[in-house]
Write a protein that holds these residues in place. Structure first.
Motif, PDB file in Angstrom:
ATOM      1  N   ILE A   1      -2.612  -1.096  -0.714  1.00  0.00           N
ATOM      2  CA  ILE A   1      -3.362  -1.835   0.302  1.00  0.00           C
ATOM      3  C   ILE A   1      -2.639  -1.662   1.645  1.00  0.00           C
ATOM      4  O   ILE A   1      -1.572  -2.230   1.848  1.00  0.00           O
ATOM      5  CB  ILE A   1      -3.464  -3.334  -0.064  1.00  0.00           C
ATOM      6  CG1 ILE A   1      -4.085  -3.489  -1.458  1.00  0.00           C
ATOM      7  CG2 ILE A   1      -4.267  -4.077   0.987  1.00  0.00           C
ATOM      8  CD1 ILE A   1      -4.022  -4.894  -1.999  1.00  0.00           C
ATOM      9  N   PRO A   2      -3.210  -0.871   2.569  1.00  0.00           N
ATOM     10  CA  PRO A   2      -2.529  -0.590   3.839  1.00  0.00           C
ATOM     11  C   PRO A   2      -2.220  -1.835   4.665  1.00  0.00           C
ATOM     12  O   PRO A   2      -1.130  -1.956   5.214  1.00  0.00           O
ATOM     13  CB  PRO A   2      -3.504   0.321   4.585  1.00  0.00           C
ATOM     14  CG  PRO A   2      -4.412   0.863   3.550  1.00  0.00           C
ATOM     15  CD  PRO A   2      -4.471  -0.152   2.454  1.00  0.00           C
ATOM     16  N   TYR A   3      -3.152  -2.740   4.765  1.00  0.00           N
ATOM     17  CA  TYR A   3      -2.968  -3.917   5.620  1.00  0.00           C
ATOM     18  C   TYR A   3      -1.797  -4.777   5.154  1.00  0.00           C
ATOM     19  O   TYR A   3      -1.053  -5.316   5.965  1.00  0.00           O
ATOM     20  CB  TYR A   3      -4.256  -4.745   5.653  1.00  0.00           C
ATOM     21  CG  TYR A   3      -4.136  -6.005   6.455  1.00  0.00           C
ATOM     22  CD1 TYR A   3      -4.096  -5.960   7.843  1.00  0.00           C
ATOM     23  CD2 TYR A   3      -4.032  -7.235   5.828  1.00  0.00           C
ATOM     24  CE1 TYR A   3      -3.963  -7.113   8.594  1.00  0.00           C
ATOM     25  CE2 TYR A   3      -3.897  -8.401   6.563  1.00  0.00           C
ATOM     26  CZ  TYR A   3      -3.868  -8.333   7.948  1.00  0.00           C
ATOM     27  OH  TYR A   3      -3.732  -9.475   8.675  1.00  0.00           O
ATOM     28  N   LEU A   4      -1.601  -4.888   3.852  1.00  0.00           N
ATOM     29  CA  LEU A   4      -0.536  -5.723   3.308  1.00  0.00           C
ATOM     30  C   LEU A   4       0.796  -4.995   3.176  1.00  0.00           C
ATOM     31  O   LEU A   4       1.804  -5.605   2.857  1.00  0.00           O
ATOM     32  CB  LEU A   4      -0.949  -6.273   1.946  1.00  0.00           C
ATOM     33  CG  LEU A   4      -2.163  -7.189   1.928  1.00  0.00           C
ATOM     34  CD1 LEU A   4      -2.488  -7.595   0.504  1.00  0.00           C
ATOM     35  CD2 LEU A   4      -1.930  -8.412   2.795  1.00  0.00           C
ATOM     36  N   GLN A   5       0.804  -3.685   3.399  1.00  0.00           N
ATOM     37  CA  GLN A   5       2.012  -2.877   3.242  1.00  0.00           C
ATOM     38  C   GLN A   5       2.642  -3.101   1.861  1.00  0.00           C
ATOM     39  O   GLN A   5       3.834  -3.367   1.734  1.00  0.00           O
ATOM     40  CB  GLN A   5       3.028  -3.204   4.348  1.00  0.00           C
ATOM     41  CG  GLN A   5       2.604  -2.807   5.734  1.00  0.00           C
ATOM     42  CD  GLN A   5       2.648  -1.303   5.918  1.00  0.00           C
ATOM     43  OE1 GLN A   5       3.656  -0.681   5.656  1.00  0.00           O
ATOM     44  NE2 GLN A   5       1.556  -0.716   6.351  1.00  0.00           N
ATOM     45  N   THR A   6       1.822  -3.021   0.830  1.00  0.00           N
ATOM     46  CA  THR A   6       2.304  -3.233  -0.528  1.00  0.00           C
ATOM     47  C   THR A   6       3.223  -2.096  -0.958  1.00  0.00           C
ATOM     48  O   THR A   6       3.250  -1.031  -0.335  1.00  0.00           O
ATOM     49  CB  THR A   6       1.128  -3.324  -1.515  1.00  0.00           C
ATOM     50  OG1 THR A   6       0.403  -2.099  -1.470  1.00  0.00           O
ATOM     51  CG2 THR A   6       0.216  -4.494  -1.197  1.00  0.00           C
TER      52      THR A   6
END
Length: 137
Positions: free
Chosen positions: A111-116
Protein backbone atom coordinates in the motif's frame (compact mmCIF):
# COMPACT_ATOMS: atom_id res chain seq x y z
CA UNK A 1 -11.65 -5.20 28.39
CA UNK A 2 -10.80 -1.99 26.52
CA UNK A 3 -7.53 -1.78 28.43
CA UNK A 4 -6.76 -5.39 27.45
CA UNK A 5 -7.40 -4.59 23.78
CA UNK A 6 -5.21 -1.48 23.93
CA UNK A 7 -2.43 -3.31 25.77
CA UNK A 8 -2.50 -6.12 23.19
CA UNK A 9 -2.32 -3.59 20.33
CA UNK A 10 0.74 -1.92 21.89
CA UNK A 11 2.50 -5.24 22.48
CA UNK A 12 2.02 -6.32 18.87
CA UNK A 13 3.09 -2.98 17.36
CA UNK A 14 6.14 -2.54 19.56
CA UNK A 15 7.29 -6.14 18.98
CA UNK A 16 6.89 -5.61 15.23
CA UNK A 17 9.08 -2.50 15.30
CA UNK A 18 11.62 -4.09 17.65
CA UNK A 19 12.07 -6.84 15.07
CA UNK A 20 12.90 -4.21 12.44
CA UNK A 21 15.38 -2.60 14.86
CA UNK A 22 16.95 -5.97 15.72
CA UNK A 23 17.73 -6.78 12.08
CA UNK A 24 18.96 -3.26 11.26
CA UNK A 25 21.37 -3.42 14.22
CA UNK A 26 22.33 -7.02 13.37
CA UNK A 27 23.36 -5.92 9.87
CA UNK A 28 25.16 -2.84 11.29
CA UNK A 29 22.72 -0.32 9.88
CA UNK A 30 21.99 3.06 11.40
CA UNK A 31 18.63 3.81 13.03
CA UNK A 32 17.41 7.29 12.14
CA UNK A 33 14.27 7.57 14.21
CA UNK A 34 11.88 5.42 16.24
CA UNK A 35 8.30 6.65 16.69
CA UNK A 36 5.90 4.99 19.10
CA UNK A 37 2.50 6.65 18.90
CA UNK A 38 0.88 9.35 16.79
CA UNK A 39 0.01 12.38 18.85
CA UNK A 40 1.99 14.22 21.51
CA UNK A 41 5.59 13.05 21.48
CA UNK A 42 8.19 12.92 24.19
CA UNK A 43 11.50 13.12 22.34
CA UNK A 44 14.36 11.13 23.85
CA UNK A 45 17.34 11.36 21.53
CA UNK A 46 16.03 9.71 18.35
CA UNK A 47 12.99 8.08 19.94
CA UNK A 48 9.58 9.75 19.99
CA UNK A 49 7.10 8.24 22.43
CA UNK A 50 3.44 9.19 22.71
CA UNK A 51 1.04 8.18 25.47
CA UNK A 52 -1.56 7.31 22.84
CA UNK A 53 -0.16 4.56 20.63
CA UNK A 54 -1.96 3.91 17.37
CA UNK A 55 0.99 3.45 15.08
CA UNK A 56 4.72 2.85 15.33
CA UNK A 57 7.52 3.28 12.83
CA UNK A 58 11.27 2.93 12.47
CA UNK A 59 13.34 4.76 9.89
CA UNK A 60 16.89 3.69 9.12
CA UNK A 61 19.74 4.25 6.71
CA UNK A 62 20.41 1.18 4.65
CA UNK A 63 23.96 0.11 3.99
CA UNK A 64 25.08 0.14 0.35
CA UNK A 65 26.42 -3.41 0.78
CA UNK A 66 23.06 -4.85 1.82
CA UNK A 67 21.74 -7.24 -0.74
CA UNK A 68 18.14 -8.13 -1.36
CA UNK A 69 18.26 -10.90 1.27
CA UNK A 70 19.23 -8.54 4.10
CA UNK A 71 16.67 -5.96 2.99
CA UNK A 72 14.00 -8.65 2.85
CA UNK A 73 14.88 -9.83 6.34
CA UNK A 74 14.68 -6.29 7.72
CA UNK A 75 11.40 -5.50 5.99
CA UNK A 76 9.57 -8.82 6.09
CA UNK A 77 10.79 -10.65 9.21
CA UNK A 78 8.45 -8.66 11.52
CA UNK A 79 5.50 -10.07 9.56
CA UNK A 80 6.84 -13.57 10.18
CA UNK A 81 7.20 -12.80 13.89
CA UNK A 82 3.60 -11.53 13.93
CA UNK A 83 2.38 -14.67 12.16
CA UNK A 84 4.29 -16.88 14.60
CA UNK A 85 2.78 -15.02 17.56
CA UNK A 86 -0.67 -15.30 16.05
CA UNK A 87 -0.32 -19.04 15.61
CA UNK A 88 1.57 -20.07 18.74
CA UNK A 89 -0.08 -17.98 21.45
CA UNK A 90 -2.95 -19.57 23.30
CA UNK A 91 -6.50 -18.31 23.36
CA UNK A 92 -5.83 -16.61 26.70
CA UNK A 93 -4.16 -13.96 24.51
CA UNK A 94 -6.92 -13.74 21.90
CA UNK A 95 -6.47 -10.02 21.19
CA UNK A 96 -2.74 -10.41 20.68
CA UNK A 97 -3.47 -13.32 18.29
CA UNK A 98 -5.97 -11.26 16.31
CA UNK A 99 -3.83 -8.13 16.15
CA UNK A 100 -0.72 -10.14 15.23
CA UNK A 101 -2.43 -11.68 12.25
CA UNK A 102 -3.98 -8.33 11.28
CA UNK A 103 -0.63 -6.52 11.44
CA UNK A 104 1.03 -9.32 9.46
CA UNK A 105 -1.48 -9.08 6.65
CA UNK A 106 -1.47 -5.28 6.69
CA UNK A 107 2.32 -4.97 6.65
CA UNK A 108 2.73 -7.34 3.69
CA UNK A 109 0.21 -5.57 1.48
CA UNK A 110 1.94 -3.16 -0.93
CA UNK A 111 0.00 0.00 0.00
CA UNK A 112 1.89 3.11 -1.23
CA UNK A 113 0.05 5.65 0.91
CA UNK A 114 0.78 3.79 4.15
CA UNK A 115 4.40 2.97 3.23
CA UNK A 116 3.88 -0.61 4.40
CA UNK A 117 6.73 -3.12 4.59
CA UNK A 118 5.32 -4.87 1.54
CA UNK A 119 5.36 -1.64 -0.44
CA UNK A 120 8.94 -0.86 0.63
CA UNK A 121 10.00 -4.37 -0.42
CA UNK A 122 8.20 -3.90 -3.74
CA UNK A 123 10.18 -0.66 -4.29
CA UNK A 124 13.45 -2.47 -3.58
CA UNK A 125 12.57 -5.16 -6.12
CA UNK A 126 11.71 -2.45 -8.67
CA UNK A 127 15.13 -0.83 -8.13
CA UNK A 128 16.89 -4.13 -8.73
CA UNK A 129 14.81 -4.80 -11.85
CA UNK A 130 15.60 -1.32 -13.23
CA UNK A 131 19.35 -1.73 -12.53
CA UNK A 132 19.40 -5.10 -14.28
CA UNK A 133 17.46 -3.72 -17.23
CA UNK A 134 19.93 -0.80 -17.60
CA UNK A 135 22.93 -3.11 -17.38
CA UNK A 136 21.51 -5.31 -20.15
CA UNK A 137 21.13 -2.37 -22.54
Amino acid sequence: MILEIYKSWIIVLVLHELTHIFFVVLFRGKIDKVIIGNFIFLHIKKVAISPIVINCSVSFEEDKNWGIVKQALILLMPAIVNLTMGILLGYNFIFIKIFSIFIRINSLLPIPYLQTDGFLMFEELQKIYKRRKKSQQ
